[in-house]
Design a protein around this motif. Structure first.
Motif, PDB file in Angstrom:
ATOM      1  N   THR A 118      55.058 -29.014  41.273  1.00  0.00           N
ATOM      2  CA  THR A 118      55.403 -28.855  42.684  1.00  0.00           C
ATOM      3  C   THR A 118      56.895 -29.111  42.907  1.00  0.00           C
ATOM      4  O   THR A 118      57.575 -28.359  43.630  1.00  0.00           O
ATOM      5  CB  THR A 118      54.574 -29.823  43.536  1.00  0.00           C
ATOM      6  OG1 THR A 118      53.185 -29.591  43.305  1.00  0.00           O
ATOM      7  CG2 THR A 118      54.872 -29.641  45.021  1.00  0.00           C
ATOM      8  N   VAL A 119      57.385 -30.173  42.262  1.00  0.00           N
ATOM      9  CA  VAL A 119      58.816 -30.475  42.379  1.00  0.00           C
ATOM     10  C   VAL A 119      59.658 -29.356  41.790  1.00  0.00           C
ATOM     11  O   VAL A 119      60.686 -28.960  42.350  1.00  0.00           O
ATOM     12  CB  VAL A 119      59.119 -31.823  41.691  1.00  0.00           C
ATOM     13  CG1 VAL A 119      60.618 -32.103  41.672  1.00  0.00           C
ATOM     14  CG2 VAL A 119      58.375 -32.953  42.401  1.00  0.00           C
ATOM     15  N   TRP A 120      59.211 -28.849  40.639  1.00  0.00           N
ATOM     16  CA  TRP A 120      59.955 -27.783  39.972  1.00  0.00           C
ATOM     17  C   TRP A 120      59.945 -26.486  40.791  1.00  0.00           C
ATOM     18  O   TRP A 120      60.963 -25.809  40.945  1.00  0.00           O
ATOM     19  CB  TRP A 120      59.348 -27.568  38.583  1.00  0.00           C
ATOM     20  CG  TRP A 120      59.980 -26.436  37.800  1.00  0.00           C
ATOM     21  CD1 TRP A 120      61.264 -26.007  37.869  1.00  0.00           C
ATOM     22  CD2 TRP A 120      59.328 -25.615  36.828  1.00  0.00           C
ATOM     23  NE1 TRP A 120      61.470 -24.965  36.996  1.00  0.00           N
ATOM     24  CE2 TRP A 120      60.297 -24.703  36.333  1.00  0.00           C
ATOM     25  CE3 TRP A 120      58.047 -25.567  36.308  1.00  0.00           C
ATOM     26  CZ2 TRP A 120      60.006 -23.748  35.363  1.00  0.00           C
ATOM     27  CZ3 TRP A 120      57.761 -24.629  35.332  1.00  0.00           C
ATOM     28  CH2 TRP A 120      58.721 -23.724  34.876  1.00  0.00           C
ATOM     29  N   PHE A 122      59.157 -25.933  44.130  1.00  0.00           N
ATOM     30  CA  PHE A 122      59.477 -25.878  45.562  1.00  0.00           C
ATOM     31  C   PHE A 122      60.628 -26.792  46.001  1.00  0.00           C
ATOM     32  O   PHE A 122      61.155 -26.617  47.096  1.00  0.00           O
ATOM     33  CB  PHE A 122      58.229 -26.255  46.380  1.00  0.00           C
ATOM     34  CG  PHE A 122      57.077 -25.312  46.202  1.00  0.00           C
ATOM     35  CD1 PHE A 122      57.070 -24.070  46.812  1.00  0.00           C
ATOM     36  CD2 PHE A 122      56.004 -25.673  45.394  1.00  0.00           C
ATOM     37  CE1 PHE A 122      56.011 -23.200  46.637  1.00  0.00           C
ATOM     38  CE2 PHE A 122      54.932 -24.803  45.217  1.00  0.00           C
ATOM     39  CZ  PHE A 122      54.934 -23.559  45.844  1.00  0.00           C
ATOM     40  N   CYS A 123      61.025 -27.723  45.163  1.00  0.00           N
ATOM     41  CA  CYS A 123      62.016 -28.705  45.622  1.00  0.00           C
ATOM     42  C   CYS A 123      63.417 -28.476  45.059  1.00  0.00           C
ATOM     43  O   CYS A 123      64.361 -29.175  45.453  1.00  0.00           O
ATOM     44  CB  CYS A 123      61.552 -30.118  45.261  1.00  0.00           C
ATOM     45  SG  CYS A 123      59.998 -30.574  46.070  1.00  0.00           S
ATOM     46  N   ASN A 124      63.580 -27.574  44.074  1.00  0.00           N
ATOM     47  CA  ASN A 124      64.892 -27.272  43.489  1.00  0.00           C
ATOM     48  C   ASN A 124      65.570 -28.512  42.906  1.00  0.00           C
ATOM     49  O   ASN A 124      66.804 -28.634  42.920  1.00  0.00           O
ATOM     50  CB  ASN A 124      65.822 -26.631  44.535  1.00  0.00           C
ATOM     51  CG  ASN A 124      65.322 -25.283  45.008  1.00  0.00           C
ATOM     52  OD1 ASN A 124      64.761 -24.520  44.220  1.00  0.00           O
ATOM     53  ND2 ASN A 124      65.494 -25.009  46.292  1.00  0.00           N
ATOM     54  N   VAL A 125      64.757 -29.442  42.407  1.00  0.00           N
ATOM     55  CA  VAL A 125      65.303 -30.646  41.782  1.00  0.00           C
ATOM     56  C   VAL A 125      65.470 -30.437  40.285  1.00  0.00           C
ATOM     57  O   VAL A 125      66.446 -30.864  39.683  1.00  0.00           O
ATOM     58  CB  VAL A 125      64.392 -31.851  42.076  1.00  0.00           C
ATOM     59  CG1 VAL A 125      64.883 -33.091  41.343  1.00  0.00           C
ATOM     60  CG2 VAL A 125      64.331 -32.116  43.577  1.00  0.00           C
ATOM     61  N   GLU A 140      54.361 -21.056  41.058  1.00  0.00           N
ATOM     62  CA  GLU A 140      54.121 -21.443  42.448  1.00  0.00           C
ATOM     63  C   GLU A 140      52.650 -21.275  42.815  1.00  0.00           C
ATOM     64  O   GLU A 140      52.038 -22.145  43.464  1.00  0.00           O
ATOM     65  CB  GLU A 140      55.001 -20.612  43.377  1.00  0.00           C
ATOM     66  CG  GLU A 140      56.492 -20.914  43.252  1.00  0.00           C
ATOM     67  CD  GLU A 140      57.335 -19.990  44.102  1.00  0.00           C
ATOM     68  OE1 GLU A 140      56.750 -19.028  44.678  1.00  0.00           O
ATOM     69  OE2 GLU A 140      58.559 -20.193  44.198  1.00  0.00           O
TER      70      GLU A 140
END
Length: 703
Positions: A118-120, A122-125, A140
């Motif tokens: 999810t972080v990878w 949708f969050c662009n972290v 996704e």
């Protein structure tokens, strides 16, 4: 059956309920495995060149693939194990619990990886990103799918969660209410049902008799399902098996010519049927007053019977802003446009002046009713609505017997408690409004007629007993009257003033506390005699609903159906509960399950279980259908009519007794035959065919 034991508690699911959910998840897992494999192939080399977060992405991709493969393997094993054996052969499914525990444990690493995904996504972290649209879309979608899957798992566990599953409960040797362990467990079940009702039907708590109805319904349901150790899917499978069993029994009865020689005699000759009936008791009168029974349902039934044109038909009869007009105070608790009132006028073809009083107030034990002036038959008609709301259902569920007193009624008569309370409330409203005195003051030469459908029919018969001393010429036309209405002598007394019409396999005419308790025991016994796994039973059930029960299934479904017919005769007070009867070893069970002794063992188990769940019964007094009963069924065409493709009367009928409706049967048309519009169409069809036959005979004589 019995319920699945997992994590030290019992759940509202069985070890054979997981075949279809597992297959469903396997299909989705395989699709996602293929998609993630494509992403792995195209994206893996790119992760090797990532300076930051490349290792994390590699762990995510590889870990996701491994977990999906492990889940697929576990689901395949779960499907295989859950599909083994019949419903009662739980030992053959002994590995379902451990496999399910492993499946649940895998949720922890799955959820951890999904958080990273999810972080990878949708969050662009995470810095190791790719410009490939396909790979990004797959990741996704996979993340969203996993969160949805976790939510479904939590929702499913909430559904099958049994609040009493952790209760340490063992049945004592004495099967009576003096057993403190048994009584304590019963109280806990009762309290659970009360909490469910208060939470699910909080709007009913403000009713005057809401708490009393909750208490009565909780007592009934806790008594019905106590000690069976069945899960909801077992009841569904049991109903399918009962349909097969009943068809087999019917075939055997035909084979020994019981139905042909000693069975009930139906006839299409109306003159012969009604030759011994009073003059007022005719099918034409019944059809006429059925329109009034339909009218009590108001605008919803009009819209149901006329799906496209219903609102247009009601607009002509409705009155806008009628709640601000004083002259419409004769209508109580309708909406501002008097839509229910419009439905009454449309169904009865009466004018506004002919509606003397109409109350659509609906509370627990308080039913909507109308008082109408029918000039065609010179009668004042009280029509009472049947079950149409949750409040009405709780009136139905208050099904214990209660002493019922009325002038002329036999001593020690008993009746349905909820309907008795409904009669008391209706009598109170009639006294408060003085509507009957006003009606007969305006129409002194008219007679009093009561009519209703389902719950309204039962209340009409009881109300007729109350009013008959004041109105000796009173008549009651009841349709689909419930079985659990009156004690036997009281039901015999109502035959003098009440005419009951029932059609086909109407389940409400066979629905009573006693018949439900018998159905529960029959379901348990039939499940014990079945040799098919539950998933096969469910699949067969869909086929039966579409194509009927094939003859081959009558022979291949049960070990020996004669064993369940003699169950419940033994006396084994020291035997353990049926759910605790398990084989000691694997080899012993395998040899036992394939031996010829299995039907006898199943019969013994059914005998034990029948004793355990049948010793205490909620119903203290058996209640019967009231009124003189005309039973209408579809006529089977003769061989000559089939060969010549010629017609004939569609329906045939006979005078039935209340004893004919004491057993609840699982039939394809059991719900449809109860609908009020279908009963009305059936009587209309009979009268039309009779008229056509009379006209054809007349024309032949003239020629």
């Amino acid at each position: 059956m019995p319920a699945l034991r997992l994590f030290g508690r019992k759940w509202l699911a069985a070890s054979d309920d997981l075949v279809f959910p597992a297959l469903f998840e396997i299909c989705f897992r395989v699709v996602w495995l293929i998609l993630i494999a494509f992403v792995f192939e195209h994206y893996w080399e790119y992760t090797l060149s990532c300076v930051e977060d490349g290792l994390g992405v590699q762990i995510y991709l590889a870990g996701t693939m491994v977990l999906i493969i492990l889940n697929i393997l576990l689901l395949i094993a779960l499907t295989n194990q859950s599909a083994r054996g019949s419903i009662t052969e739980t030992y053959l499914r002994r590995y379902v619990g451990p496999i399910l525990v492993c499946k649940i444990i895998l949720i922890i690493p799955e959820m951890s990886l999904n958080v990273f995904g999810t972080v990878w996504a949708f969050c662009n972290v995470v810095k190791c990103a790719t410009s490939q649209k396909f790979s990004r879309s797959v990741i996704e979608a996979l993340v969203v799918f996993n969160w949805v899957l976790f939510a479904l798992i939590i929702f499913g566990m909430a559904i099958v969660f049994d609040p009493l599953g952790s209760t340490k409960y063992r049945r004592g040797r004495d099967n009576n209410d003096n057993n403190p362990i048994e009584s304590a467990f019963h109280r806990k079940v009762y309290s659970l049902w009360m909490r469910r009702f208060r939470w699910a039907f909080c709007c009913l708590r403000k009713d005057e008799f809401g708490h009393e109805a909750f208490a009565q319904a909780a007592s009934l349901l806790s008594a019905l399902f106590r000690g069976t150790d069945l899960v909801p899917s077992d009841f569904m499978a049991g109903c399918v098996l009962l349909r097969v069993r009943q068809k087999r029994e019917t075939r055997e009865m035909r084979r020994i010519r019981m139905l042909n020689d000693d069975g009930p005699r139906y006839s299409t000759d109306l003159a012969r049927i009604f030759a011994t009936a009073p003059a007022w008791m005719t099918l034409k009168n019944a059809r006429h007053y059925m329109q009034f029974a339909l009218a009590s349902y108001g605008w919803p039934l009009v819209c149901y019977m006329h799906c496209c044109s219903g609102p247009y038909r009601l607009i002509k009869k409705s009155i806008c802003c009628a709640c601000f007009r004083s002259k419409y105070r004769m209508v109580v608790d309708d909406n501002c446009c008097l839509c229910h009132f419009a439905g009454v006028k449309f169904m009865t073809r009466l004018t506004t002046e002919d509606v003397i009083f109409a109350s659509f107030r609906n509370h627990v034990f308080e039913l909507p009713f109308c008082v109408l002036a029918d000039h065609d038959t010179k009668s004042i008609v009280i029509t009472i609505r049947g079950s149409f709301s949750f409040r009405d259902i709780f009136t139905d569920l208050t099904a214990d017997s209660e002493r019922f007193e009325a002038p002329g009624m036999p001593p020690d008569s008993a009746a349905h408690r909820g309907m008795v309370a409904g009669v008391e409330q209706l009598m109170k409203r009639l006294r408060e409004t003085n509507v009957l005195d006003r009606a007969f003051t305006s129409h002194p030469e008219y007679s009093l007629v009561l009519t209703g459908h389902s719950l309204g029919a039962g209340v009409a018969i009881l109300l007729g007993a109350k009013l008959r001393s004041k109105y000796p010429d009173l008549r009651v036309f009841a349709f689909a009257t419930p079985a659990g209405l009156l004690s036997r002598e009281a039901a015999r007394y109502t035959e003098t003033y009440a005419f009951t019409v029932g059609v086909g396999d109407d389940f409400v005419m066979r629905l009573g506390v006693d018949s439900i308790e018998n159905l529960r025991t029959m379901i348990v016994e039939t499940i014990r005699a079945c040799k098919l796994p539950k998933y096969r039973i469910m699949l067969n059930g869909f086929g039966y609903a579409i194509f009927g029960v094939p003859s081959r299934d009558l022979e291949t479904t049960f070990f020996d159906v004669t064993q369940i017919e003699t169950s419940g005769q033994g006396d084994t007070p020291e035997d353990p509960p049926i759910s605790t009867i398990t084989p000691p070893t694997v080899s012993g069970w395998a040899s036992f399950s394939t031996s010829r002794a299995l039907p006898k063992a199943i019969s013994l188990q059914a005998t034990i279980l029948s004793q355990l769940i049948g010793v205490r019964r909620f119903a203290k007094t058996r209640l019967y259908t009231g009124g003189r009963i005309l039973h209408i069924v579809r006529r089977k065409r003769t061989e000559l009519e089939k060969k010549s493709n010629s017609g004939g009367p569609t329906f045939e009928m006979r005078w039935a007794t209340p004893e004919d409706f004491t057993e609840l049967q699982i039939m394809p048309r059991m719900f449809l035959d109860h609908f009020p519009d279908y009963i009305f169409r059936t009587m209309t069809k009979i009268l039309e065919e009779q008229k056509a036959t009379s006209e054809s005979i007349t024309s032949i004589h003239e020629v």
